[in-house]
Design an enzyme around this catalytic site. Structure first.
Site, short mmCIF file in Angstrom:
data_model
loop_
_atom_site.label_atom_id
_atom_site.label_comp_id
_atom_site.label_asym_id
_atom_site.label_seq_id
_atom_site.Cartn_x
_atom_site.Cartn_y
_atom_site.Cartn_z
N ARG A 73 23.95 61.51 22.09
CA ARG A 73 23.66 60.68 20.92
C ARG A 73 22.37 61.08 20.22
NH1 ARG A 73 24.68 55.82 21.67
NH2 ARG A 73 25.40 55.67 23.82
N GLY A 123 28.17 62.22 45.09
CA GLY A 123 27.71 63.00 46.24
C GLY A 123 26.23 63.27 46.16
N THR A 134 19.14 60.54 48.42
CA THR A 134 18.44 59.65 47.50
C THR A 134 17.29 58.91 48.17
OG1 THR A 134 20.57 59.34 46.40
CG2 THR A 134 18.82 57.86 45.77
N ASP A 137 25.03 61.16 49.96
CA ASP A 137 24.25 60.76 48.78
C ASP A 137 23.10 59.85 49.16
OD1 ASP A 137 23.58 60.69 46.13
OD2 ASP A 137 25.28 59.48 45.49
N LYS A 157 24.11 52.71 47.05
CA LYS A 157 23.07 53.65 47.50
C LYS A 157 21.84 53.59 46.60
CE LYS A 157 23.18 57.25 44.44
NZ LYS A 157 22.08 58.05 43.88
N TRP A 200 22.10 64.86 34.31
CA TRP A 200 23.30 65.06 35.11
C TRP A 200 24.47 65.52 34.25
CZ3 TRP A 200 24.84 66.98 39.14
CH2 TRP A 200 25.97 66.63 39.86
N LYS A 205 27.04 55.62 38.38
CA LYS A 205 27.23 54.83 39.59
C LYS A 205 26.78 53.40 39.33
CE LYS A 205 26.41 59.05 42.15
NZ LYS A 205 25.46 59.87 42.94
N THR A 210 23.50 64.93 44.97
CA THR A 210 23.29 65.87 43.87
C THR A 210 22.05 65.51 43.08
OG1 THR A 210 24.77 64.49 42.54
CG2 THR A 210 25.73 66.44 43.58
N GLU A 235 19.10 53.12 37.70
CA GLU A 235 20.41 52.47 37.91
C GLU A 235 20.33 51.38 38.98
OE1 GLU A 235 23.02 52.68 36.16
OE2 GLU A 235 23.61 54.71 35.62
#
Length: 367
Positions: free
Chosen positions: A47, A149, A270, A266, A213, A27, A121, A151, A303
């Site tokens: 990194r 959103g 998802t 979103d 979400k 992302w 998120k 994506t 996440e």
């Protein structure tokens, strides 16, 4: 979406000329491409030295976005100071659990007036704080916003038409001259023929939607993997939207924000495709794959797995019932059996669908 008629203003909006993107995953790389296509000077920090060297040499992020050629002119580096030097605005696109540490690394080099856009998120585990609160503690004095959103990075980086919500709190001065607000300037900085940001002043609502979400997507994945179909998924999505609205409202956000791209948009995306890591994670668990063997045993950041802990912790603190998120939490972190947990979700007392009908009836199943 309906478009309001623009009012004449004295302020001439100016995009941010130089943007630093912190986080070179899928992302983050996609957003670097978005900013570059919009005409900005873009520097990308990561990194992993091997990944950054590959991006710098070939213009491709082979680990996360194989086969995609990035726009020319993205400067990739592992040097935080070099990436942040001269940046007029910053996008942080690292996993939510790393945000506090990333902000501490940024602090010595971030320009005092640079707005910061949070593109992960979640809610901080342990504290129950939204990511903007976490960043605000580590980087005081900055304007903080969120980009969210429907994506998928693989589509956005390929320049497929995409729409997002870009939220910042609006000061009174920004309400008088909205073109000068950080949200407006950032929208101009990222907007292009294929990338359309919508501006919001409800940062809380957008952040809550993003955190919840991911958890609901795992629920939808679990039920799909267990062999259930569209009826079940539609119910979970609808209940998930209601849980988003309730949590946003209790934290000072607005329920109507959840009806926009950062909420319904979103969540629908998802919960509808295994391109989503959260959905795919849930599907594999629903099929009976052990946690350690999900994603073929590869370490993949999900996440929603962490968010399930932080969302339920926060809900318990403020006395809010979130049955779908609770079910996911119980399965992932409480050892509950998947089918029994979801059966109990369907066997809750029968209630009115809206707030006016405030009553409950014993479920016919006897639960």
């Amino acid at each position: 979406m309906s478009e309001p008629i623009a009012r004449e203003r004295n302020t001439v909006p100016r995009p941010y000329g130089s943007i630093a993107v912190i986080g070179a995953g899928a992302w983050g790389t996609a957003l670097a491409a978005v900013a570059r296509r919009a005409g900005r000077e873009v520097r990308l920090w990561g990194r992993n030295e091997e990944d950054i060297a590959t991006i710098a040499k070939t213009g491709c992020n082979l680990r996360y976005l194989p086969g995609v050629q990035l726009p020319e002119g993205i400067a990739a580096s592992c040097d935080m100071e070099a990436v942040l030097k001269g940046a007029e605005a910053v996008l942080i696109v690292t996993p939510s659990v790393t945000l506090r540490d990333i902000c501490r690394q940024m602090a010595p080099y971030l320009a005092a007036d640079a707005p910061v856009v949070l593109c992960a998120k979640g809610i901080e585990t342990g504290s129950g704080k939204l990511l903007s609160e976490v960043a605000g503690e580590e980087l005081p004095g900055h304007h903080f916003g969120a980009l969210s959103g429907p994506t998928f990075a693989s589509e956005t980086v390929r320049n497929f038409p995409t729409a997002v919500t870009l939220a910042f709190p609006f000061a009174q001065a920004h309400r008088r001259e909205p073109q000068a607000a950080p949200a407006s300037r950032m929208a101009l900085s990222l907007g292009s023929a294929s990338f359309r940001p919508y501006i919001s002043d409800d940062l809380v609502g957008v952040e809550v939607a993003g955190a919840v979400k991911n958890v609901v997507a795992i629920a939808c994945g679990m039920m799909t993997g267990a062999g259930y179909a569209e009826n079940t998924r539609a119910a979970l999505i609808t209940w998930g939207i209601d849980e988003m609205k309730a949590l946003a409202e209790m934290l000072g956000g607005r329920r109507e924000t959840i009806a926009g791209l950062s909420g319904v948009g979103d969540l629908t995306l998802t919960c509808s495709s295994t391109t989503s890591r959260n959905m795919s994670f849930g599907v594999q668990l629903g099929r009976g794959i052990d946690r350690q063997n999900v994603f073929n045993g590869n370490k993949v950041v999900v996440e929603g797995e962490v968010n399930a802990i932080s969302v339920i912790d926060l809900a318990d603190r403020i006395g809010l019932e979130m049955p779908v998120c609770r079910a996911v939490y119980d399965i992932l972190h409480g050892g509950a059996e998947l089918r029994d947990t979801f059966a109990a979700l369907w066997s809750r007392p029968l209630t009115g669908e809206n707030r006016i009908l405030n009553f409950a009836l014993q479920h016919p199943s006897g639960s």
